[in-house]
Design an enzyme around this catalytic site. Structure first.
Site, PDB file in Angstrom:
ATOM      1  CB  VAL A   1      66.999  99.009 -20.893  1.00 42.62           C
ATOM      2  CG1 VAL A   1      67.864  99.225 -21.990  1.00 42.62           C
ATOM      3  CG2 VAL A   1      66.676  99.997 -19.725  1.00 42.62           C
ATOM      4  CB  CYS A   2      66.851  96.613 -24.576  1.00 38.48           C
ATOM      5  SG  CYS A   2      67.447  95.760 -26.144  1.00 38.48           S
ATOM      6  CB  SER A   3      64.270  92.378 -25.349  1.00 39.26           C
ATOM      7  OG  SER A   3      65.466  91.970 -24.636  1.00 39.26           O
TER       8      SER A   3
END
Length: 315
Positions: free
Chosen positions: A108-110
């Site tokens: 998820v995300c970074s």
DNA sequence: ACCAAAAGCCGCCAAC
DNA sequence: AAGTTGGCGGCTTTTG
């Protein structure tokens, strides 16, 4: 029962773990029988302070049998914490060996930066938080970064954009495992009024722009989609020269004027189609000049024809 | 599926 | 001195 393992670290984003955790556990509760078991792990286990300061309890990676993982998801988080996590030998080694054995894994995300640095995204299509897509692309040339996607699935590798996109991604996973009907109920239970497809854009212009300098203009665009919305027209409406308008509008919104208008028209057309309108009618109310134009825009932005879109989305 | 015309985009730069 | 503006032109994308 499928084991879902969420990987966190000091400074990870709470929602990156909490969102997936709730989606899978909710699906488990609402299904005929429990389908998922969710565990949150970290290198050493114990309390993890997330980037918002909320602490959560985690298992140590050594306590988890890496042979029996179904789904493994790495959270994103604050830069320093993420860098430390990437360099953490214990965590890196464990994920590196566990991920390839899992049925599917992702981020998820970074969290995508961790997977990429650990060599788990080589040759894959992937995405990350929209503000970091160009960095990801620059550093990891073996990864095909898709900056516009909410989440990307490439075989067993799933990556998602900023925080809440992780929820959409996990819903898509649940849908694959448990079917559309249960997934719809989970989404409803979580009060997600609109489920978003992976190929949708990552951030809502509506939200981003409310305070912006062009809020009024954007509102006008939305209510005048059927008119000619050329640069000249918009610049005039904004009281600026073409050149300045173009510069500032793009700086403010992250999109060029024409691209922005096209997005708005596409959204309008989508809503029309989802409401059961014909292609011609959808094109007309969205301000697209013809149904051929509609098809072109769909192909360009969504990678599918309007009819295919209807099949997938309105079916 | 193609193509010519139109529109959009953006670096450059002189003028504020 | 540093920052903004907006016209120009060439290049790319979109349109009909």
């Amino acid at each position: 029962v499928r084991n879902v393992v969420l990987v966190g670290f000091q400074g990870a984003q709470l929602l990156d773990m909490a969102g997936p955790a709730d989606v899978f556990s909710m699906a488990s509760q609402m299904g005929a029988q429990p389908a998922f078991k969710v565990q949150i792990v970290s290198s050493a286990g114990g309390l993890l302070e997330t980037s918002s300061g909320v602490a959560i309890n985690t298992l140590a990676v050594s306590e988890v049998d890496s042979q029996k993982i179904d789904t493994l998801i790495v959270a994103g988080g604050a830069r320093d914490g993420l860098v430390a996590a990437i360099e953490d030998e214990v965590l890196a080694g464990w994920v590196r060996s566990a991920a390839p054995k899992a049925r599917r894994f992702g981020s998820v995300c970074s969290g995508a930066f961790a997977l990429a640095q650990w060599g788990l995204l080589d040759g894959c299509r992937a995405t990350t938080h929209w503000s970091a897509t160009s960095t990801l692309r620059r550093y990891y040339v073996n990864t095909q970064v898709e900056p516009e996607a909410l989440f990307v699935r490439d075989g067993r590798v799933w990556t998602s954009g900023g925080v809440t996109a992780g929820i959409d991604m996990c819903l898509a996973m649940v849908e694959e495992d448990q079917g559309r009907e249960l997934t719809a109920r989970v989404a409803r239970q979580l009060l997600l009024s609109v489920r978003r497809l992976g190929n949708q854009s990552q951030y809502s212009r509506t939200l981003q722009l409310q305070a912006g300098r062009y809020a009024e203009l954007i509102d006008w665009i939305r209510t005048h989609l059927t008119e000619t919305l050329s640069i000249e027209r918009l610049a005039e409406h904004a009281g600026q020269s073409n050149r300045s308008f173009q510069r500032h509008f793009e700086a403010q919104t992250g999109e060029t004027p024409a691209a922005f208008v096209e997005s708005q028209r596409l959204n309008a057309a989508r809503e029309q189609l989802e409401a059961g309108a014909s292609l011609k009618a959808a094109a007309r109310t969205a301000g697209l000049t013809s149904d051929e134009q509609l098809a072109r825009v769909f192909k360009r932005r969504l990678g599918m024809s309007p009819l295919q879109y209807q099949m997938v989305h309105c079916g």
